[in-house]
Write a protein that holds these residues in place. Structure first.
Motif, PDB file in Angstrom:
ATOM      1  N   GLU A 213     127.838  -2.947  75.357  1.00  0.00           N
ATOM      2  CA  GLU A 213     126.864  -2.045  75.972  1.00  0.00           C
ATOM      3  C   GLU A 213     125.694  -2.851  76.529  1.00  0.00           C
ATOM      4  O   GLU A 213     125.059  -3.619  75.798  1.00  0.00           O
ATOM      5  CB  GLU A 213     126.356  -1.033  74.948  1.00  0.00           C
ATOM      6  CG  GLU A 213     125.385  -0.010  75.496  1.00  0.00           C
ATOM      7  CD  GLU A 213     124.959   1.022  74.445  1.00  0.00           C
ATOM      8  OE1 GLU A 213     124.209   1.946  74.776  1.00  0.00           O
ATOM      9  OE2 GLU A 213     125.403   0.872  73.270  1.00  0.00           O
ATOM     10  N   ASP A 248     125.766   3.115  79.327  1.00  0.00           N
ATOM     11  CA  ASP A 248     124.817   4.113  78.810  1.00  0.00           C
ATOM     12  C   ASP A 248     123.956   4.501  80.003  1.00  0.00           C
ATOM     13  O   ASP A 248     123.285   3.656  80.596  1.00  0.00           O
ATOM     14  CB  ASP A 248     123.971   3.525  77.676  1.00  0.00           C
ATOM     15  CG  ASP A 248     123.019   4.534  77.042  1.00  0.00           C
ATOM     16  OD1 ASP A 248     122.943   4.579  75.802  1.00  0.00           O
ATOM     17  OD2 ASP A 248     122.352   5.265  77.811  1.00  0.00           O
ATOM     18  N   HIS A 275     127.982   6.286  77.186  1.00  0.00           N
ATOM     19  CA  HIS A 275     126.963   6.957  76.374  1.00  0.00           C
ATOM     20  C   HIS A 275     126.238   7.880  77.333  1.00  0.00           C
ATOM     21  O   HIS A 275     125.458   7.424  78.164  1.00  0.00           O
ATOM     22  CB  HIS A 275     125.996   5.954  75.737  1.00  0.00           C
ATOM     23  CG  HIS A 275     126.532   5.309  74.501  1.00  0.00           C
ATOM     24  ND1 HIS A 275     125.809   4.394  73.781  1.00  0.00           N
ATOM     25  CD2 HIS A 275     127.706   5.446  73.840  1.00  0.00           C
ATOM     26  CE1 HIS A 275     126.511   4.002  72.728  1.00  0.00           C
ATOM     27  NE2 HIS A 275     127.654   4.623  72.743  1.00  0.00           N
ATOM     28  N   ASP A 323     124.858   9.797  73.704  1.00  0.00           N
ATOM     29  CA  ASP A 323     123.859   8.997  72.989  1.00  0.00           C
ATOM     30  C   ASP A 323     122.504   9.579  73.367  1.00  0.00           C
ATOM     31  O   ASP A 323     122.047   9.388  74.494  1.00  0.00           O
ATOM     32  CB  ASP A 323     123.935   7.521  73.386  1.00  0.00           C
ATOM     33  CG  ASP A 323     122.924   6.675  72.604  1.00  0.00           C
ATOM     34  OD1 ASP A 323     122.885   5.457  72.798  1.00  0.00           O
ATOM     35  OD2 ASP A 323     122.166   7.266  71.792  1.00  0.00           O
TER      36      ASP A 323
HETATM   37 MN    MN Z   1     123.658   3.847  73.898  1.00  0.00          MN
END
Ligand code: MN
Ligand code: LRH
Length: 424
Positions: A213, A248, A275, A323
């Motif tokens: 990530e 993300d 995410h 997330d």
């Molecule tokens: Mn994240």
């Protein structure tokens, strides 16, 4: 707290007539509704274990009452969300916030709620009480080999917990970087991260995936060692076929074209998962689709086109996770809204006639191409998403039923107003 199927069935029967009217009108205006509904019925979004309590910022945290104080209660809360929308059938754990005392007990409790364990998340961005060496100046990038070794060992422990729970992937997000020019040798830091990830990759089970990530800034504010998709892709390519990038949505510099990044990572078969959240400024971790729903739709357009081009299974071949961090909303209401927003964007993306769009592109008919996309985005597809839930024995309106059953008040009655969830 549990929600009985009879409560859902009763609620749906009260809403049936108005739903039928809206659904049948939509069926009369859009084609291939059954195909889209089948896709929606199979599509599951994993819920983060760290987003079930009130989040906070350095300026403050406002509790909401009835928060899950144990892993068991977290599984119960994700079970509530899943019971209401039957589209949240997995929980993503964060270690050490969610270390299972007894993995088998946790596994059977999760399956009672129809939940699987999605990606495991390691944490080398905080120092734990009993930790020998600090991560103040990074973890896998650290100049001191002993700190890197400690962080590598932690990631190996996280894999062990995941193996016990039936997870099939590890997400590594590094807060590593620097806050001031001159602080870091960028090349050495990147090389240390690569060598450290190689040791982790080496012990990764053959049927697992490693998600790398990236994040542009915070908590470091001059450089992040895995700061963008290019650096994450570089690592994933150097590590091997089990390594992928993780996107993300809140981890980009302002105005980044995330849908283009997604298209290219899919083209390279190095997109591992998402995410989902939304943001206006930084890593705001707001409700999905609450700020930029058109961007979310455009991202799903690239996902559908890219996955179809590779013959990928939409529901199984990518990691779909939320997330988020909830500063002012009830976390469960926020998560129900986020899953709905993801399903709406996905369904609208499936509405687009790929051939018609490609034809317009081949003719450089820019206006037609935009009209095709915006027609789908401006189509109120919600009755189709509701119908998919109905066919999955879920609530036609999960948020409506959540409120009708006064779930938050029930949780406060059970857990009190002071219970606090581990996480951000
Ligand atoms: Mn994240
Ligand atoms: C970092 C991040 C990462 C998690 C953390 C809770 O900003 O997105 O995915 O480990 O949030």
């Amino acid at each position: 707290m549990r929600i009985n199927q009879s409560a859902i069935d009763q609620y749906n029967s009260d809403l049936q007539a108005s739903h039928e009217k809206k659904f049948h009108y939509l069926k009369s205006t859009v084609s291939q509704t059954d195909k889209i509904i089948e896709h929606l019925q199979r599509f599951q979004v994993a819920i983060p274990s760290w987003a079930l309590g009130a989040g906070g910022t350095r300026f403050g945290r406002f509790s909401i009452g009835g928060e899950p104080a144990t892993l068991e209660q977290k599984i119960e809360d994700v079970g509530l969300v899943h019971k209401l929308n039957n589209s949240s059938g997995a929980i993503s754990l964060h270690i050490p916030w969610d270390i299972p005392a007894n993995a088998n007990d946790i596994k059977s409790l999760a399956s009672e709620h129809g939940l699987k364990f999605d990606a495991m998340n390691s944490n080398t961005f905080q120092d734990q009480a009993n930790q020998a060496l600090s991560y103040k100046y990074g973890s896998l990038q650290h100049v001191d080999k002993a700190v890197r070794k400690q962080a590598i060992a932690h990631n190996m422990d996280v894999i062990k917990y995941g193996l016990e729970l039936g997870s099939k992937s590890l997400t590594v997000w590094l807060s590593d970087g620097s806050c001031f020019p001159g602080q870091l040798n960028f090349r050495k830091a990147f090389q240390h991260v690569l060598e450290s990830l190689e040791e982790i990759y080496h012990v990764l089970p053959s049927d697992w995936k490693l998600f790398i990530e990236y994040k542009a800034f915070e908590p470091n504010f001059y450089s992040m060692t895995v700061g963008d998709w290019g650096q994450s892709l570089l690592l994933a390519n150097k590590l091997g076929p089990k390594a992928y990038t993780l996107v993300d949505l809140g981890h980009h510099l302002p105005n980044a074209n995330i849908e283009q990044i997604v298209a290219l990572l899919l083209m390279e078969n190095k997109l591992g998962g998402f995410h989902f959240n939304d943001s206006k400024y930084g890593d705001d971790d707001l409700t999905v689709g609450s700020i930029r729903p058109y961007q979310l739709f455009l991202i799903f357009r690239e996902l559908v086109e890219g996955m179809n081009a590779r013959g990928m299974d939409h529901a199984l071949d990518l990691g779909w996770m939320i997330d988020a961090s909830h500063n002012i909303k009830d976390p469960l209401e926020d998560l129900l809204q986020s899953v709905e927003a993801i399903q709406i964007a996905y369904a609208q993306a499936l509405l687009v006639d790929d051939l018609e769009l490609e034809q317009a592109r081949a003719e450089n008919d820019v206006v037609k191409a935009q009209e095709i996309l915006q027609h789908a985005f401006r189509t109120d597809i919600r009755p189709l998403v509701a119908e998919a839930r109905l066919r999955n024995q879920a609530a036609l309106d999960p948020l409506g039923l959540y409120r009708k059953l006064k779930v938050r008040q029930e949780l406060i009655n059970e857990r009190g107003t002071k219970s606090k969830a581990t996480g951000l």
